[in-house]
Design a protein around this motif. Sequence first.
Motif, PDB file in Angstrom:
ATOM      1  N   ASP A   1      20.424  46.684   3.316  1.00 47.21           N
ATOM      2  CA  ASP A   1      20.970  46.110   4.412  1.00 47.21           C
ATOM      3  C   ASP A   1      20.788  46.966   5.819  1.00 47.21           C
ATOM      4  OD1 ASP A   1      22.685  44.089   5.342  1.00 47.21           O
ATOM      5  OD2 ASP A   1      24.204  45.581   5.426  1.00 47.21           O
TER       6      ASP A   1
ATOM      7  N   ALA B   1      17.266  45.964   6.629  1.00 48.16           N
ATOM      8  CA  ALA B   1      17.070  44.663   7.183  1.00 48.16           C
ATOM      9  C   ALA B   1      17.761  44.707   8.617  1.00 48.16           C
ATOM     10  CB  ALA B   1      17.834  43.721   6.252  1.00 48.16           C
ATOM     11  N   GLU B   2      18.581  45.209   8.933  1.00 48.87           N
ATOM     12  CA  GLU B   2      19.362  45.301  10.281  1.00 48.87           C
ATOM     13  C   GLU B   2      18.371  45.910  11.238  1.00 48.87           C
ATOM     14  OE1 GLU B   2      21.981  44.254  13.059  1.00 48.87           O
ATOM     15  OE2 GLU B   2      22.127  43.794  11.119  1.00 48.87           O
TER      16      GLU B   2
ATOM     17  N   SER C   1      12.737  41.656   5.411  1.00 48.37           N
ATOM     18  CA  SER C   1      14.378  41.690   6.146  1.00 48.37           C
ATOM     19  C   SER C   1      14.959  40.361   5.386  1.00 48.37           C
ATOM     20  CB  SER C   1      14.211  41.593   7.475  1.00 48.37           C
ATOM     21  OG  SER C   1      15.419  41.274   8.007  1.00 48.37           O
TER      22      SER C   1
ATOM     23  N   ARG D   1      18.212  40.522   2.888  1.00 45.91           N
ATOM     24  CA  ARG D   1      19.286  39.847   3.097  1.00 45.91           C
ATOM     25  C   ARG D   1      20.055  38.981   2.030  1.00 45.91           C
ATOM     26  NH1 ARG D   1      21.813  40.616   8.489  1.00 45.91           N
ATOM     27  NH2 ARG D   1      21.470  42.868   8.486  1.00 45.91           N
TER      28      ARG D   1
ATOM     29  N   ARG E   1      21.314  40.918  -0.814  1.00 51.38           N
ATOM     30  CA  ARG E   1      22.776  41.370  -0.575  1.00 51.38           C
ATOM     31  C   ARG E   1      23.720  40.144  -0.599  1.00 51.38           C
ATOM     32  NH1 ARG E   1      24.922  42.350   5.306  1.00 51.38           N
ATOM     33  NH2 ARG E   1      24.878  40.000   5.416  1.00 51.38           N
ATOM     34  N   TYR E   2      23.285  38.935  -0.295  1.00 50.48           N
ATOM     35  CA  TYR E   2      24.334  37.840  -0.545  1.00 50.48           C
ATOM     36  C   TYR E   2      24.454  37.432  -1.857  1.00 50.48           C
ATOM     37  CZ  TYR E   2      23.980  37.113   4.596  1.00 50.48           C
ATOM     38  OH  TYR E   2      23.896  37.476   6.070  1.00 50.48           O
TER      39      TYR E   2
END
Length: 72
Positions: free
Chosen positions: A21, A24-25, A42, A46, A49-50
Motif C-alpha cells: 500500500d 502504491a501510494e 500500483s 491496490r 489490498r482490496y
Amino acid sequence: MHVERLPDGRLRLSFEIDEGDRLAEAVIKHAEEASSAALALSSILREARYEARNDFRQPRNAWAPGIRHPSA
C-alpha cells in the motif's frame, strides 16, 4: 518485500499489505512521472489490498424459503 527468481527466469515479488500500500501510494503521488509499468504495479497492489480486505460472507440460508429479503 520478498523477491524470488522462478525456474523460468521470471521474478516473483511478494509484499505485506501495508508495504504494498505504501509503494502504491508513492507511485500514485508521482503518477505523471511514473512509467506505465510502475502505474500497472500500483494498480495491482491496490487491487490486492482490496481483495485481501474483502470480508463479505453470505449469511447462512440467505435464500431459504420464508426469509425476508431487503427490497432493492
